[in-house]
Design an enzyme around this catalytic site. Sequence first.
Site, mmCIF file in Angstrom:
data_model
loop_
_atom_site.group_PDB
_atom_site.id
_atom_site.type_symbol
_atom_site.label_atom_id
_atom_site.label_comp_id
_atom_site.label_asym_id
_atom_site.label_seq_id
_atom_site.Cartn_x
_atom_site.Cartn_y
_atom_site.Cartn_z
ATOM 1 N N HIS A 3 0.851 -1.203 0.000
ATOM 2 C CA HIS A 3 0.000 0.000 0.000
ATOM 3 C C HIS A 3 0.889 1.256 0.000
ATOM 4 C CE1 HIS A 3 -2.966 2.976 1.068
ATOM 5 N NE2 HIS A 3 -3.893 2.092 0.729
ATOM 6 N N GLU B 25 -3.993 1.736 -7.348
ATOM 7 C CA GLU B 25 -4.428 2.823 -6.454
ATOM 8 C C GLU B 25 -3.570 4.056 -6.712
ATOM 9 O OE1 GLU B 25 -6.556 1.463 -2.613
ATOM 10 O OE2 GLU B 25 -4.438 1.577 -2.211
HETATM 11 P P1 13P Z 1 -9.919 5.967 -0.093
HETATM 12 O O1 13P Z 1 -11.028 5.078 -0.547
HETATM 13 O O2 13P Z 1 -10.142 6.611 1.231
HETATM 14 O O3 13P Z 1 -9.525 6.942 -1.176
HETATM 15 O O4 13P Z 1 -8.634 5.051 0.154
HETATM 16 C C1 13P Z 1 -8.262 4.165 -0.830
HETATM 17 C C2 13P Z 1 -7.248 3.270 -0.254
HETATM 18 O O5 13P Z 1 -6.131 3.674 0.059
HETATM 19 C C3 13P Z 1 -7.643 1.866 -0.043
HETATM 20 O O6 13P Z 1 -6.550 1.060 0.217
#
Ligand code: 13P
Length: 254
Positions: A96, A166
């Site tokens: 992450h 992401e």
């Molecule tokens: P948000 O949905 O708060 O933008 O976060 C995404 C995230 O980092 C999920 O791992």
Amino acid sequence: MRKKYIIANWKMSPLSLRQAESLFNKIKKGLPRLKNVSVIICPPLVYLAELMRSYSGRRIIFGAQNSFWENVGPFTGELSPHQLFELGAEYVILGHSERRALGETNSLVNKKIKAAAGAGLNVVFCIGEKERDERGDYLGFIEKEIKEGLAGFSREKLGRLLIAYEPIWAIGRAGDEAASSDLLHQMKIFILKILKSLYGERGMEVPIIYGGASAPENARELLSEGEVRGLLVGHQSLIPENFIEIIKIADSLK
Ligand code: 13P
């Protein structure tokens, strides 16, 4: 119909076990019978065992937000993937961007991915660029994250891998600042091409999901036009009715 994954990343919330139980119970009560969606909740580790112990249902699957690259030994404060598996957790989020910001490198993420899959966990491998530049350097960055993150990861273990795209610029934002479905679709194809170059046709079967400002108002478009297999939901997973709405939308799509 290919199964979708809606994954809650609670990050470091909520502040007490009581609040975690209340949030979990609201999600549990609100969940409809699902045809086509796996719901995975990744709470902070301090709540994981207790939530799992109190839940006898089958609709919710549990995961963790991190794990170490060794299973046992003198590693004070670390989290063994084998221990997680033994507890009954089925998923772990690795790579992450919030952990990379604390110093996790591609090679460290790589060791963690191999250890977690080796211990029997399904890995949600997160990748994503900080910003987009006109020259397209971010594409090279993503390619490097994938290739270094999966170095030595065997084809036999691909069934335990999901990739979560992401983009860091979308994380934590409001729903209208998520990636557009066009952009997401392009990135999905880009990621699958890299997987194909690494693993052949089998690489194309790895589910690609999206995270970053996903919300009830954009879930349909991200899933159907972005053509991703699921969503990794951050802050909206802390609002039970919104998280349930996202799940219902995912379940209503082909
Ligand atoms: P948000 O949905 O708060 O933008 O976060 C995404 C995230 O980092 C999920 O791992």
